[in-house]
Enzyme design. Structure first.
Site, PDB file in Angstrom:
ATOM      1  N   CYS A  14       0.489  -1.047   0.163  1.00 38.74           N
ATOM      2  CA  CYS A  14       0.054  -0.235   0.228  1.00 38.74           C
ATOM      3  C   CYS A  14       0.639   1.327  -0.494  1.00 38.74           C
ATOM      4  O   CYS A  14       1.504   1.285  -1.304  1.00 38.74           O
ATOM      5  CB  CYS A  14      -1.392   0.361   1.354  1.00 38.74           C
ATOM      6  SG  CYS A  14      -2.805   0.981   1.250  1.00 38.74           S
ATOM      7  N   HIS A  35      -3.430  -5.552   0.762  1.00 40.44           N
ATOM      8  CA  HIS A  35      -2.677  -5.529   1.962  1.00 40.44           C
ATOM      9  C   HIS A  35      -3.008  -7.358   2.553  1.00 40.44           C
ATOM     10  O   HIS A  35      -3.628  -7.333   2.584  1.00 40.44           O
ATOM     11  CB  HIS A  35      -4.069  -4.781   2.839  1.00 40.44           C
ATOM     12  CG  HIS A  35      -4.046  -3.464   3.340  1.00 40.44           C
ATOM     13  ND1 HIS A  35      -2.967  -2.919   3.852  1.00 40.44           N
ATOM     14  CD2 HIS A  35      -4.040  -2.217   2.495  1.00 40.44           C
ATOM     15  CE1 HIS A  35      -2.679  -1.612   4.315  1.00 40.44           C
ATOM     16  NE2 HIS A  35      -3.325  -0.978   3.322  1.00 40.44           N
ATOM     17  N   GLU A  87      -1.617  -8.965   4.004  1.00 43.33           N
ATOM     18  CA  GLU A  87      -1.256  -9.441   5.379  1.00 43.33           C
ATOM     19  C   GLU A  87      -2.411  -9.661   6.090  1.00 43.33           C
ATOM     20  O   GLU A  87      -2.510  -9.956   7.513  1.00 43.33           O
ATOM     21  CB  GLU A  87      -0.245  -8.344   6.128  1.00 43.33           C
ATOM     22  CG  GLU A  87      -0.747  -6.416   7.060  1.00 43.33           C
ATOM     23  CD  GLU A  87      -1.223  -5.303   5.528  1.00 43.33           C
ATOM     24  OE1 GLU A  87      -0.883  -6.588   4.384  1.00 43.33           O
ATOM     25  OE2 GLU A  87      -1.715  -4.656   5.694  1.00 43.33           O
TER      26      GLU A  87
END
Ligand code: MN
Length: 249
Positions: A113, A215, A217
């Site tokens: 990001c 994202h 994660e």
């Protein structure tokens, strides 16, 4: 030894009952979990004076650039757009200096990001400060669905490192209102959303840099493609020989 993964800290700028001074340096737990479960040792680096950032480089094997506030547009010679969000120049300065030193030292880099945006700006590219500046952007890139759920697709260039990991079309989450505009000379676009927004970049030269606008994660626990991105990054951090560095001026 497991590869050591540096994560420049985000900064919590508000005062709380516990943090009675403003400004606490932190890294989000999903990033820490994704690194540790992929076989890396996370290290959180606070935003210190940029001239001291190179002193950190010997402490880590790979650099993970995470999300956060908007980037101060003066780093790409623009005045602030009226839709620019909160910025924090201290982190920008530190991350740009650290990234340049890490690239010079041949360390593998993964950007998420804002992290991908910082990579582009540090290497000479520009951003759309707000997607309203991009005449082609039509999709919802600031999803209101929970962050661990994908909401739009990306088309991935065949032959790229990214396509070797997750194929040529992927379903990803999206929590950004800024995006890459002019690409840094040393980077190549390797994924776009259906409305043409740049969603991933790699180094033109080698496998040193991978940046994604989404994202992984936040989808890591249940999404194999997100796991593949982190596994690749940890593997690259384990095997740094053969990387030639980009000139960072
Ligand atoms: Mn998006």
């Amino acid at each position: 030894m497991k590869p050591r993964i540096a994560m420049p800290a985000d900064t919590f700028t508000e005062a709380t009952n516990i943090i009675n001074e403003r400004n606490a340096e932190f890294a989000p737990d999903p990033a820490i979990q994704a690194v540790t479960k992929s076989g890396g040792i996370p290290i959180i680096l606070p935003s210190i004076d940029p001239e001291d950032a190179p002193s950190y480089v010997d402490l880590f094997d790979g650099l993970l650039m995470l999300g956060g506030f908007d980037i101060d547009p003066t780093f790409f010679n623009e005045e602030p757009h009226y839709n620019l969000g909160e910025t924090y120049r201290k982190r920008d300065l530190f991350e740009i200096a650290l990234l340049k030193a890490a690239i010079k030292a041949g360390k593998p880099v993964m950007g998420i990001c804002r992290g991908m945006q910082v990579i582009n700006v540090a290497l000479g590219g520009t951003l759309y400060q707000d997607l309203s500046e991009d005449p082609q952007a039509k999709l919802k890139h600031n999803q209101q669905a929970p962050g661990n759920l994908p909401t739009h697709h990306v088309n991935i260039q065949s032959g790229s490192m990214l396509s070797s990991l997750i194929g040529e079309r992927s379903y990803v989450n999206s929590r950004h209102h800024q995006a890459l505009h002019q690409l840094a000379p040393s980077l190549q676009t390797v994924a776009k959303s259906d409305d043409g927004v740049i969603e991933a970049v790699e180094s033109k030269l080698n496998t040193q840099i991978l940046g994604v606008q989404w994202h992984p994660e936040n989808m890591f626990k249940h999404n194999q493609e997100s796991q593949a991105l982190f596994a690749n990054f940890i593997e690259r951090s384990n095997n740094v020989s053969g990387l030639s560095s980009i000139q960072t001026a």
